[in-house]
Write an enzyme that holds these catalytic residues in place. Structure first.
Site, PDB file in Angstrom:
ATOM      1  N   TYR A  60      -5.829   0.770  -1.041  1.00 20.51           N
ATOM      2  CA  TYR A  60      -5.028  -0.292  -1.661  1.00 20.51           C
ATOM      3  C   TYR A  60      -5.663  -1.668  -1.478  1.00 20.51           C
ATOM      4  O   TYR A  60      -5.570  -2.531  -2.366  1.00 20.51           O
ATOM      5  CB  TYR A  60      -3.599  -0.283  -1.122  1.00 20.51           C
ATOM      6  CG  TYR A  60      -3.404  -0.868   0.263  1.00 20.51           C
ATOM      7  CD1 TYR A  60      -3.092  -2.215   0.451  1.00 20.51           C
ATOM      8  CD2 TYR A  60      -3.509  -0.070   1.405  1.00 20.51           C
ATOM      9  CE1 TYR A  60      -2.899  -2.748   1.710  1.00 20.51           C
ATOM     10  CE2 TYR A  60      -3.321  -0.587   2.670  1.00 20.51           C
ATOM     11  CZ  TYR A  60      -3.014  -1.932   2.816  1.00 20.51           C
ATOM     12  OH  TYR A  60      -2.828  -2.454   4.076  1.00 20.51           O
ATOM     13  N   ASP A 110       0.925   3.398  -1.557  1.00 18.40           N
ATOM     14  CA  ASP A 110      -0.277   2.568  -1.531  1.00 18.40           C
ATOM     15  C   ASP A 110      -1.344   3.078  -2.501  1.00 18.40           C
ATOM     16  O   ASP A 110      -2.176   2.299  -2.984  1.00 18.40           O
ATOM     17  CB  ASP A 110      -0.883   2.532  -0.121  1.00 18.40           C
ATOM     18  CG  ASP A 110      -0.034   1.771   0.886  1.00 18.40           C
ATOM     19  OD1 ASP A 110       0.841   0.998   0.457  1.00 18.40           O
ATOM     20  OD2 ASP A 110      -0.250   1.951   2.098  1.00 18.40           O
ATOM     21  N   HIS A 154       8.368   4.751   0.877  1.00 19.35           N
ATOM     22  CA  HIS A 154       7.038   4.155   1.024  1.00 19.35           C
ATOM     23  C   HIS A 154       5.961   5.234   1.115  1.00 19.35           C
ATOM     24  O   HIS A 154       4.894   5.104   0.511  1.00 19.35           O
ATOM     25  CB  HIS A 154       6.989   3.251   2.259  1.00 19.35           C
ATOM     26  CG  HIS A 154       5.805   2.351   2.294  1.00 19.35           C
ATOM     27  ND1 HIS A 154       5.606   1.335   1.382  1.00 19.35           N
ATOM     28  CD2 HIS A 154       4.725   2.316   3.119  1.00 19.35           C
ATOM     29  CE1 HIS A 154       4.472   0.726   1.644  1.00 19.35           C
ATOM     30  NE2 HIS A 154       3.908   1.298   2.694  1.00 19.35           N
ATOM     31  N   TYR A 158       7.555   8.662   5.739  1.00 20.16           N
ATOM     32  CA  TYR A 158       8.572   7.654   6.062  1.00 20.16           C
ATOM     33  C   TYR A 158       9.813   7.871   5.193  1.00 20.16           C
ATOM     34  O   TYR A 158      10.106   7.064   4.302  1.00 20.16           O
ATOM     35  CB  TYR A 158       8.020   6.242   5.845  1.00 20.16           C
ATOM     36  CG  TYR A 158       6.820   5.899   6.693  1.00 20.16           C
ATOM     37  CD1 TYR A 158       6.783   6.208   8.053  1.00 20.16           C
ATOM     38  CD2 TYR A 158       5.706   5.249   6.139  1.00 20.16           C
ATOM     39  CE1 TYR A 158       5.685   5.888   8.829  1.00 20.16           C
ATOM     40  CE2 TYR A 158       4.604   4.923   6.912  1.00 20.16           C
ATOM     41  CZ  TYR A 158       4.598   5.248   8.257  1.00 20.16           C
ATOM     42  OH  TYR A 158       3.508   4.925   9.024  1.00 20.16           O
ATOM     43  N   ASP A 165       5.833  -4.217   0.986  1.00 16.81           N
ATOM     44  CA  ASP A 165       4.492  -3.969   0.474  1.00 16.81           C
ATOM     45  C   ASP A 165       4.518  -3.040  -0.742  1.00 16.81           C
ATOM     46  O   ASP A 165       3.758  -3.187  -1.688  1.00 16.81           O
ATOM     47  CB  ASP A 165       3.586  -3.296   1.518  1.00 16.81           C
ATOM     48  CG  ASP A 165       3.859  -3.686   2.962  1.00 16.81           C
ATOM     49  OD1 ASP A 165       4.944  -4.201   3.262  1.00 16.81           O
ATOM     50  OD2 ASP A 165       2.979  -3.434   3.791  1.00 16.81           O
ATOM     51  N   ARG A 235       3.421 -11.946   5.294  1.00 18.65           N
ATOM     52  CA  ARG A 235       2.658 -11.165   4.315  1.00 18.65           C
ATOM     53  C   ARG A 235       3.544 -10.180   3.575  1.00 18.65           C
ATOM     54  O   ARG A 235       3.308  -9.901   2.394  1.00 18.65           O
ATOM     55  CB  ARG A 235       1.478 -10.442   4.986  1.00 18.65           C
ATOM     56  CG  ARG A 235       0.547  -9.798   3.959  1.00 18.65           C
ATOM     57  CD  ARG A 235      -0.847  -9.643   4.513  1.00 18.65           C
ATOM     58  NE  ARG A 235      -1.017  -8.500   5.367  1.00 18.65           N
ATOM     59  CZ  ARG A 235      -1.828  -8.460   6.419  1.00 18.65           C
ATOM     60  NH1 ARG A 235      -2.497  -9.539   6.797  1.00 18.65           N
ATOM     61  NH2 ARG A 235      -1.960  -7.361   7.127  1.00 18.65           N
ATOM     62  N   GLY A 238       4.954 -12.064   0.957  1.00 18.50           N
ATOM     63  CA  GLY A 238       3.885 -12.373   0.007  1.00 18.50           C
ATOM     64  C   GLY A 238       3.642 -11.240  -0.963  1.00 18.50           C
ATOM     65  O   GLY A 238       3.524 -11.454  -2.176  1.00 18.50           O
ATOM     66  N   TRP A 239       3.564 -10.011  -0.431  1.00 16.26           N
ATOM     67  CA  TRP A 239       3.420  -8.850  -1.319  1.00 16.26           C
ATOM     68  C   TRP A 239       4.564  -8.826  -2.343  1.00 16.26           C
ATOM     69  O   TRP A 239       4.356  -8.557  -3.530  1.00 16.26           O
ATOM     70  CB  TRP A 239       3.446  -7.555  -0.520  1.00 16.26           C
ATOM     71  CG  TRP A 239       2.253  -7.209   0.313  1.00 16.26           C
ATOM     72  CD1 TRP A 239       2.238  -6.967   1.659  1.00 16.26           C
ATOM     73  CD2 TRP A 239       0.892  -7.005  -0.121  1.00 16.26           C
ATOM     74  NE1 TRP A 239       0.968  -6.643   2.093  1.00 16.26           N
ATOM     75  CE2 TRP A 239       0.116  -6.652   1.024  1.00 16.26           C
ATOM     76  CE3 TRP A 239       0.255  -7.089  -1.348  1.00 16.26           C
ATOM     77  CZ2 TRP A 239      -1.252  -6.375   0.955  1.00 16.26           C
ATOM     78  CZ3 TRP A 239      -1.113  -6.822  -1.415  1.00 16.26           C
ATOM     79  CH2 TRP A 239      -1.849  -6.482  -0.283  1.00 16.26           C
TER      80      TRP A 239
END
Length: 394
Positions: A60, A110, A154, A158, A165, A235, A238-239
């Site tokens: 990713y 991802d 995800h 999980y 993300d 972050r 941010g993603w």
């Protein structure tokens, strides 16, 4: 003899001064996006080597970097940037569209992210391998496990967990695919993923977002009342913001969910301004700047700058966010950008990759996020800075 050595020493010093002046002049000229991209190529001549990988892999972070190179190619038409992307894709994808190292049964969201580079490659070359690989990744989305609310897990390992993300990894790809190949029939499902985040991740006190949510509340890090993880991570947000501004590209102006998604972006952007430091940047644990060992973090800060700039350019955010992005970009350069002796651009003090759960178990505490090892030149920070420079035309 002494005079000769003295002259040599003087000449040596003079050469060093000239080189320093030359490097400073070179660094003062040209666009930041070119300087960043060329530094990445110099550090990693083959794209699969990014972040020190020892062999080609479908990753990713590499996909994130190469998507920025495609955007840079669109802007500059420099074939060096497109070739860097194409070489990676051809190394990993065979003539039947099979992807080296990819296992759909892992249901790892991802894995969707590198697929974003294949749309433009297919449009430019019409090579069937790219279209076939796109279909393989679209099929993963179709079969991705979901929690009871309809949100994508995800990863297979999980169960019931959504991480911020993951919205970036999947939704812009999903949106582009459904618009280009399915007449947009899945845009409501994509909007639903963001809606679940808004319903369950938002901290009511700050308006900021926790990194993850377990609908089952079974994992040890989950808040027993809300299911959220303990930390508000720059972050992670941010993603999420990049996911919004990139997915919105594919929503027609008359689509009823477009306004909703724009609202989510504005809500988070406004909340983030409250926590912007005097440096114009943001802390690793965003809502707790005074936390022991907390620090200004480049990757999250650059992602916010990109989202602010693109959001303003596209009209998703008020125009003043462009000026905010400009000031933060300047603050970023001052705080994080350094040039090596060879003129390469470096970004310092980047948060290492972090996650939740797993073995050994990661508890998602504030301390876990601030005490993780920092590194220089993480591809995530370099790429987010590159994308910011493209949007700001810097």
């Amino acid at each position: 003899m002494f005079q000769t050595n003295s002259n040599k020493l003087h000449l040596h010093k003079l050469v060093i001064i000239v080189l320093v002046l030359f490097c400073c002049k070179a660094n003062a000229q040209g666009k930041w996006y070119d300087k960043t991209a060329l530094s990445i190529i110099n550090k990693y001549p083959k794209a699969w080597q990014i972040d020190g990988a020892e062999k080609p892999k479908w990753d990713y972070k590499i996909g994130f970097t190469l998507l920025s190179f495609e955007k840079l190619y669109q802007k500059t038409k420099n074939p060096k940037y497109l070739d860097y992307v194409k070489e990676y894709a051809n190394e990993l994808i065979d003539s039947s569209g099979n992807i080296t190292g990819y296992d759909a049964k892992e249901n790892n969201i991802d894995y969707i992210n590198p697929g974003k580079i294949l749309f433009d490659l297919y449009d430019l070359t019409k090579e069937e391998r790219y279209r076939k690989a796109l279909v393989i990744l679209r099929n993963q989305i179709e079969n991705q496990p979901r929690n009871e609310s309809g949100g994508f897990w995800h990863k297979q390992i999980y169960p019931n967990q959504m991480w911020l993300d993951g919205l970036y990894m999947a939704e812009p790809f999903y949106a582009r695919y459904t618009v280009e190949f399915e007449k947009g029939k899945k845009l409501d499902d994509i909007a639903k993923q963001f809606e679940i985040v808004q319903n369950h991740f938002v901290d009511k006190k700050t308006g900021l977002l926790y990194h993850a949510w377990d609908e089952s509340k079974q994992i040890a890090w989950a808040n027993p009342a809300t299911g959220t993880s303990p930390t508000i991570w720059s972050r992670g947000m941010g993603w999420y913001m990049m996911a919004l501004v990139d997915a919105l590209d594919y929503y027609p102006k008359n689509h009823p969910k477009r306004k909703v998604l724009v609202g989510y972006l504005n809500q988070l952007a406004k909340a983030l301004l409250v926590y912007k430091d005097k440096s114009e940047l943001w802390f690793q644990v965003t809502d707790k700047p005074a936390l022991k060992d907390n620090y200004l973090e480049p990757s999250g800060s650059a992602m916010f700058i990109y989202a602010f700039a693109k959001g303003a350019n596209k009209g998703y955010l008020p125009s003043e966010y462009k000026a905010i992005a400009e000031k933060s970009f300047d603050g970023f350069i001052k705080e994080f950008v350094r040039f090596g002796e060879n003129g390469e651009l470096n970004i310092i003090n980047v948060s290492s990759n972090v996650g939740l759960g797993g073995n050994p178990f990661r508890d998602g505490s504030n301390e876990y996020y601030v005490n993780g090892k920092k590194k220089d030149n993480s591809s995530i920070a370099l790429t987010a800075f590159l994308l910011s420079a493209i949007e700001l035309d810097k």
